[in-house]
Design a protein around this motif. Sequence first.
Motif, PDB file in Angstrom:
ATOM      1  N   PRO A 156      -2.684  92.316 -72.765  1.00 45.77           N
ATOM      2  CA  PRO A 156      -2.085  91.068 -73.256  1.00 45.77           C
ATOM      3  C   PRO A 156      -0.614  91.293 -73.574  1.00 45.77           C
ATOM      4  CG  PRO A 156      -3.463  92.086 -74.948  1.00 45.77           C
ATOM      5  CD  PRO A 156      -3.701  92.855 -73.683  1.00 45.77           C
ATOM      6  N   VAL A 157       0.191  90.259 -73.442  1.00 46.59           N
ATOM      7  CA  VAL A 157       1.631  90.391 -73.636  1.00 46.59           C
ATOM      8  C   VAL A 157       1.956  90.911 -75.023  1.00 46.59           C
ATOM      9  CG1 VAL A 157       3.806  89.106 -73.769  1.00 46.59           C
ATOM     10  CG2 VAL A 157       2.188  88.630 -71.922  1.00 46.59           C
ATOM     11  N   GLU A 158       1.220  90.477 -76.028  1.00 49.06           N
ATOM     12  CA  GLU A 158       1.517  90.893 -77.398  1.00 49.06           C
ATOM     13  C   GLU A 158       1.261  92.386 -77.622  1.00 49.06           C
ATOM     14  OE1 GLU A 158      -2.498  88.735 -77.289  1.00 49.06           O
ATOM     15  OE2 GLU A 158      -0.461  88.441 -76.532  1.00 49.06           O
ATOM     16  N   ALA A 159       0.544  93.016 -76.702  1.00 49.80           N
ATOM     17  CA  ALA A 159       0.274  94.451 -76.838  1.00 49.80           C
ATOM     18  C   ALA A 159       1.321  95.309 -76.131  1.00 49.80           C
ATOM     19  CB  ALA A 159      -1.119  94.778 -76.289  1.00 49.80           C
ATOM     20  N   LEU A 160       2.228  94.697 -75.390  1.00 42.44           N
ATOM     21  CA  LEU A 160       3.216  95.451 -74.623  1.00 42.44           C
ATOM     22  C   LEU A 160       4.257  96.087 -75.535  1.00 42.44           C
ATOM     23  CD1 LEU A 160       3.861  92.951 -71.675  1.00 42.44           C
ATOM     24  CD2 LEU A 160       2.403  94.996 -71.649  1.00 42.44           C
ATOM     25  N   ARG A 161       4.763  97.230 -75.118  1.00 44.49           N
ATOM     26  CA  ARG A 161       5.829  97.923 -75.823  1.00 44.49           C
ATOM     27  C   ARG A 161       6.942  98.235 -74.815  1.00 44.49           C
ATOM     28  NH1 ARG A 161       3.155  96.048 -79.043  1.00 44.49           N
ATOM     29  NH2 ARG A 161       2.185  96.946 -80.901  1.00 44.49           N
ATOM     30  N   ARG A 162       8.066  98.673 -75.321  1.00 43.95           N
ATOM     31  CA  ARG A 162       9.194  98.928 -74.427  1.00 43.95           C
ATOM     32  C   ARG A 162       8.850  99.955 -73.361  1.00 43.95           C
ATOM     33  NH1 ARG A 162      15.587 100.082 -75.758  1.00 43.95           N
ATOM     34  NH2 ARG A 162      16.189 100.335 -73.580  1.00 43.95           N
ATOM     35  N   GLU A 163       8.090 100.978 -73.736  1.00 41.15           N
ATOM     36  CA  GLU A 163       7.766 102.034 -72.779  1.00 41.15           C
ATOM     37  C   GLU A 163       6.869 101.549 -71.653  1.00 41.15           C
ATOM     38  OE1 GLU A 163       5.336 102.876 -76.629  1.00 41.15           O
ATOM     39  OE2 GLU A 163       7.316 102.081 -76.058  1.00 41.15           O
ATOM     40  N   ASP A 164       6.319 100.330 -71.778  1.00 40.39           N
ATOM     41  CA  ASP A 164       5.492  99.768 -70.710  1.00 40.39           C
ATOM     42  C   ASP A 164       6.327  99.094 -69.627  1.00 40.39           C
ATOM     43  OD1 ASP A 164       3.033 100.455 -71.968  1.00 40.39           O
ATOM     44  OD2 ASP A 164       3.203  98.697 -73.268  1.00 40.39           O
ATOM     45  N   LEU A 165       7.579  98.765 -69.949  1.00 42.04           N
ATOM     46  CA  LEU A 165       8.376  97.964 -69.015  1.00 42.04           C
ATOM     47  C   LEU A 165       8.641  98.651 -67.672  1.00 42.04           C
ATOM     48  CD1 LEU A 165      10.896  96.247 -71.455  1.00 42.04           C
ATOM     49  CD2 LEU A 165       8.913  95.240 -70.315  1.00 42.04           C
ATOM     50  N   PRO A 166       8.956  99.957 -67.624  1.00 40.74           N
ATOM     51  CA  PRO A 166       9.167 100.573 -66.305  1.00 40.74           C
ATOM     52  C   PRO A 166       7.950 100.426 -65.389  1.00 40.74           C
ATOM     53  CG  PRO A 166      10.042 101.989 -68.012  1.00 40.74           C
ATOM     54  CD  PRO A 166       9.286 100.900 -68.712  1.00 40.74           C
ATOM     55  N   ARG A 167       6.755 100.585 -65.955  1.00 37.65           N
ATOM     56  CA  ARG A 167       5.539 100.409 -65.163  1.00 37.65           C
ATOM     57  C   ARG A 167       5.315  98.935 -64.840  1.00 37.65           C
ATOM     58  NH1 ARG A 167       1.833 103.458 -62.143  1.00 37.65           N
ATOM     59  NH2 ARG A 167      -0.072 102.241 -61.934  1.00 37.65           N
ATOM     60  N   LEU A 168       5.577  98.101 -65.827  1.00 32.68           N
ATOM     61  CA  LEU A 168       5.353  96.673 -65.675  1.00 32.68           C
ATOM     62  C   LEU A 168       6.203  96.080 -64.561  1.00 32.68           C
ATOM     63  CD1 LEU A 168       3.810  94.375 -67.356  1.00 32.68           C
ATOM     64  CD2 LEU A 168       6.058  93.885 -68.306  1.00 32.68           C
ATOM     65  N   MET A 169       7.454  96.559 -64.427  1.00 32.97           N
ATOM     66  CA  MET A 169       8.390  95.960 -63.488  1.00 32.97           C
ATOM     67  C   MET A 169       8.370  96.617 -62.109  1.00 32.97           C
ATOM     68  SD  MET A 169       9.380  93.501 -65.222  1.00 32.97           S
ATOM     69  CE  MET A 169      10.460  92.863 -63.952  1.00 32.97           C
ATOM     70  N   ARG A 170       7.345  97.380 -61.839  1.00 31.96           N
ATOM     71  CA  ARG A 170       7.235  97.955 -60.494  1.00 31.96           C
ATOM     72  C   ARG A 170       7.064  96.849 -59.461  1.00 31.96           C
ATOM     73  NH1 ARG A 170       3.268 102.654 -59.274  1.00 31.96           N
ATOM     74  NH2 ARG A 170       1.804 100.947 -59.464  1.00 31.96           N
ATOM     75  N   VAL A 171       7.689  97.036 -58.315  1.00 32.23           N
ATOM     76  CA  VAL A 171       7.534  96.080 -57.219  1.00 32.23           C
ATOM     77  C   VAL A 171       6.172  96.305 -56.579  1.00 32.23           C
ATOM     78  CG1 VAL A 171       8.435  95.346 -54.975  1.00 32.23           C
ATOM     79  CG2 VAL A 171      10.009  96.023 -56.807  1.00 32.23           C
ATOM     80  N   PRO A 172       5.402  95.247 -56.309  1.00 35.41           N
ATOM     81  CA  PRO A 172       4.095  95.422 -55.649  1.00 35.41           C
ATOM     82  C   PRO A 172       4.219  96.194 -54.348  1.00 35.41           C
ATOM     83  CG  PRO A 172       4.333  93.179 -56.465  1.00 35.41           C
ATOM     84  CD  PRO A 172       5.670  93.841 -56.653  1.00 35.41           C
ATOM     85  N   ALA A 173       3.266  97.069 -54.109  1.00 38.95           N
ATOM     86  CA  ALA A 173       3.320  97.935 -52.929  1.00 38.95           C
ATOM     87  C   ALA A 173       3.430  97.138 -51.636  1.00 38.95           C
ATOM     88  CB  ALA A 173       2.095  98.849 -52.904  1.00 38.95           C
TER      89      ALA A 173
END
Length: 615
Positions: A259-276
């Motif tokens: 859930p969005v409320e569980a996200l932290r800054r360290e999740d953003l690099p993984r979160l913003m990966r371009v789909p394969a």
Amino acid sequence: MLRRTMRRAWLAVVLALGVFGCPRRPETLVPETVPLAAAPDAGSAQPTEADLARDKVSAIGARVAEALKETAEALWAHWTTGAPLELAKVQAKYDALYSPETLAVVRRARELEADEPQALANLEHHVLGELIARSLAEANAAVANLEASLTVSVEGKEVAFREVGHLLASEKSAVKRRTLWAAALKSAELLDAQLASRNEKAKGVLEPLALPSMLELATETRGLDLDVIAYAADEVLQLTDAAWAEALKRQSELELKLPVEALRREDLPRLMRVPAEVDQAFPKAQVASRGVALLGDLGLYGERGLTLELAESAKKSPLPLTVEPNGPSDVRVSFLPQGGLRDQALLVSELGHALALRHVTAGRFEYERLGTPGAFDVTAELLAGLMSNEAFLLELGVPPALAPKAAQAWRAQRLYALRREAGTVLARLETHGLSDAEARPRYVELMSRALGVKLSPADGVRHRLDTADFLRSASALRAQVAAAAIAGRLAHRFGATWWKAPEARAALMGVWAEGTRNPVDARVPTLTYVPALAMALGAVVPKEESFASPDFGAEVDALFGPLPLVKPWPKAERVAVPDAGVMTGDREPADAGAPLAKPWPRAEQVLLDGGASSP
């Protein structure tokens, strides 16, 4: 916004490495080295102080142009062939140039109005920047060396601090990402202390030069209004809040299942990966040809003085580089294709920067190679924005089923970068002059808002690391606003596929012509067009701010000047990258509309004689 890009990379390396070294007592003072006019006859008028200052400044400018050329040539050889980067030789030749005496001469010339005001301002800012960089060379080297040496312990293994972002992007486990980030904060604290020490030394450098704070100095040299840029950054966040929340939710469902409320800054690099599947639509083998095809669509393929070094080589730097050793007549781009959405966008962006450099017609090196880079970054942002245009992606050959996904992925990337830049701007301005105890929680609050995720109090230790990027972030924000305004106006006048319209090429040449004499990013009223940027990134903007009226873009139209009727240039289908990967133009810009006599020659036909890139 493109972190890997090395736009104006030679300048970044000069400043980072302290190319011109620590200050030394100049061997000769500038006033003694400047040749004056021949002694006047007894009956003729004596030269005024302004006349003498004009001669001295002209000689200083010639020496600066020489220094820039030698630095660019050295970087080009290093980037493309792996040759040793022998910048110490450049340093030794120009010790006397970058001195307080030179600065005093240029300042006096400005007081006397001995030349064009903007040319003198650009020259002063350049000399001043180099002088400060040399004075802080040891402190900057200490920061760079520490960053390079820092490591983070991960499951008993030591990894480079600089690799943390890459590791976070590849790590599937949220628990391991938290652990890695916490471990990296220890290194960040050491780097923060080194930056604080460097900043204290900077105060001692500025005082004898009668200069304001580094923040005020930086904004002066870039022509930034702090109140305007702060207001624009805040408006960017307000207008894109909903779009960013939606992007976070969508990306989290795809990548993290959190859930969005569980996200932290360290999740953003993984979160913003371009789909394969999106990355696979931009194969390495096609990145260069697709970039060159865009030049064909723009009618700017094959120009004399534009060199693209797109060959693969083990000794070639993977970072892109654009240099102009001899001004607009000799613009060179080095690029090593890697494949993927970001890589394609990076090449398109780099080509935009090169085209803007190539078409400056102001006729002075102060407007071609000095001054704010925003004058050229606008076109880089303009062309990079095409990657979120489905029609453009289809033109590149992206499969129809993937074009919408690729456009959406690139909008998310740009929105993320834009909000990070806006947060950096606000955090730097709002923590200026505060103690660490005051600045850290304020930084955490502002960046949590900008990134849309919760930062922990411990993240406050990164406030210097992030806000040190203020100047680049502020300039990029302004350039993106200007690019969005120009893109909207081009689409309004020439249609959704404006980049294929010959008249659009003529319009862009009008935008590029003045270079830094009157920078285009400064000519577009930033606050007026922030909504246009938000809309380009998928934000829903209130109707009263959407500029849907026929009057929208009047200021932008004024940038274009008269739009002559021009004939189309060759279709993109005729454009291809030669096997050897090096392309050099053979036609003058004035040849617009003339038939293409031949493609750019293969590498074996290109002779780089004394640095000239045109046959």
